[in-house]
Design an enzyme around this catalytic site. Sequence first.
Site, PDB file in Angstrom:
ATOM      1  N   LYS A   1      -7.015  14.119 -26.644  1.00 30.65           N
ATOM      2  CA  LYS A   1      -7.041  14.738 -25.320  1.00 30.65           C
ATOM      3  C   LYS A   1      -8.131  15.896 -25.600  1.00 30.65           C
ATOM      4  CE  LYS A   1      -4.593  12.159 -22.977  1.00 30.65           C
ATOM      5  NZ  LYS A   1      -5.261  10.922 -22.749  1.00 30.65           N
TER       6      LYS A   1
ATOM      7  N   PRO B   1      -3.704  16.907 -32.112  1.00 33.88           N
ATOM      8  CA  PRO B   1      -4.818  15.551 -31.663  1.00 33.88           C
ATOM      9  C   PRO B   1      -3.837  14.458 -31.563  1.00 33.88           C
ATOM     10  CG  PRO B   1      -4.590  16.248 -34.071  1.00 33.88           C
ATOM     11  CD  PRO B   1      -4.030  17.552 -33.269  1.00 33.88           C
TER      12      PRO B   1
ATOM     13  N   TYR C   1      -2.193   8.101 -21.907  1.00 36.12           N
ATOM     14  CA  TYR C   1      -3.224   7.909 -22.839  1.00 36.12           C
ATOM     15  C   TYR C   1      -4.719   7.398 -22.633  1.00 36.12           C
ATOM     16  CZ  TYR C   1      -4.284   6.772 -27.652  1.00 36.12           C
ATOM     17  OH  TYR C   1      -4.744   6.801 -29.074  1.00 36.12           O
TER      18      TYR C   1
ATOM     19  N   TYR D   1      -0.003   4.188 -34.626  1.00 35.35           N
ATOM     20  CA  TYR D   1       0.723   5.373 -34.843  1.00 35.35           C
ATOM     21  C   TYR D   1       2.008   5.006 -35.586  1.00 35.35           C
ATOM     22  CZ  TYR D   1      -2.410   7.570 -31.450  1.00 35.35           C
ATOM     23  OH  TYR D   1      -3.227   8.445 -30.841  1.00 35.35           O
TER      24      TYR D   1
ATOM     25  N   HIS E   1     -10.586  -0.386 -26.520  1.00 38.67           N
ATOM     26  CA  HIS E   1      -9.118  -0.956 -27.006  1.00 38.67           C
ATOM     27  C   HIS E   1      -8.286  -0.918 -25.840  1.00 38.67           C
ATOM     28  CE1 HIS E   1      -9.666   0.506 -31.469  1.00 38.67           C
ATOM     29  NE2 HIS E   1     -10.458  -0.155 -31.287  1.00 38.67           N
TER      30      HIS E   1
END
Length: 400
Positions: free
Chosen positions: A301, A297, A389, A205, A75
């Site tokens: 990570k 979460p 990220y 998100y 992604h």
Amino acid sequence: MRTERTQVAIVGAGPAGLLLSHLLHRRGITSVVLEIRSRDYVEKRVRAGVLEQGTVDTLIEAGVGERLQREGMPHHGIELRYGGQGHRIAFEKLVPGRCITVYGQQEVVKDLIAARLADAGRIEFEVSDVAVHDVDSPAPSVTYTDSHGRDVRLECDVIAGCDGFHGVTRRSIPEGVLTVYERDYPFAWLGVLARVAPSSQELIYSRTERGFALHSMRTPQISRFYLQVAPDETLEAWPDERIWAELKARLETVEGFTLQTGPILEKGITPMRSFVVEPMQYGRLYLAGDAAHIVPPTGAKGLNLAVADVRVLTNALVSWYRTGSTELLERYSADCLKRVWRAQHFSWWMTTLLHTFDSDDAFGRRLQLSHLDYVTGSEAAATTLAENYVGLPFESALYD
């Protein structure tokens, strides 16, 4: 009691323990992995599914990335959805050459188990009564009862505690040695695995006044969803119909987006917690992964930090066995904690950025929306999110 010998005793057959065993084997160091669960259980245990660039590179370099490269889903961005609009964080623009790959933790575990068994590696499943001894001496050991009911003492040079938050290794360290840093959040995540093709090509998100939601995936046919719920929520309160209705309410906030639904295969509730112990070592015992730290979460990570710990520990052990120098072993905790605290901050930041807190805190909600506007409107702010990220680069290569 039967007595056996290995160089490194590893407690826990999750990604940390299995990867450590595999990396050590490739450098000529023997190990035995002890696991209280069955092989079937650990290979089906659904956990994280977002792999940082560095984690992917590590698995490929270790020779266990063939299926990952074939079936994993790279992604190159994520979407932050709020206020009726979607905002893409474009990794390919902000952090060129780096991305994340969606590939379930259970798939990583399957690959590592297969590799260890193909190399005649020893993994003892379904053990019980595991206890560590004499870790503050040059001759530590682990005692356990194997799956056939036989008592075993495993003598070793080093013990690696890779047995998770509830494991025995951290709890075996004397009281007063460890400093604990922790924070509990006023909500939990309801996680859902469903047999339905993802409704988006990338993770979403979504921040709403009803609470946070995350649209993720595991395969082209299996989707993963999360809903922010009360910390004392029960699964009985969430029948399938309510789950889909709430997911739609929190995700169908952008014009033209429709959430596809399907049979729910699995659901569970996960508390949200930040947790770190310092130091991550005591004598000849070294903690790795969830045994030493837990992150909420939201930042994806947990698994990636475990891999980072294992890289540091592998290098330290290889250096010690080859040169006799304890320098890297003595620095193990300090070296790991630099990355751990960076990941803790990022995970906390993502959590506070996207979740609904006190419903009466209008000031806090306005601050949150202002920060979201800044992250999605500033290339510098978006780059900070993107580089954290996809994962910061490792400071050193694996010891060859």
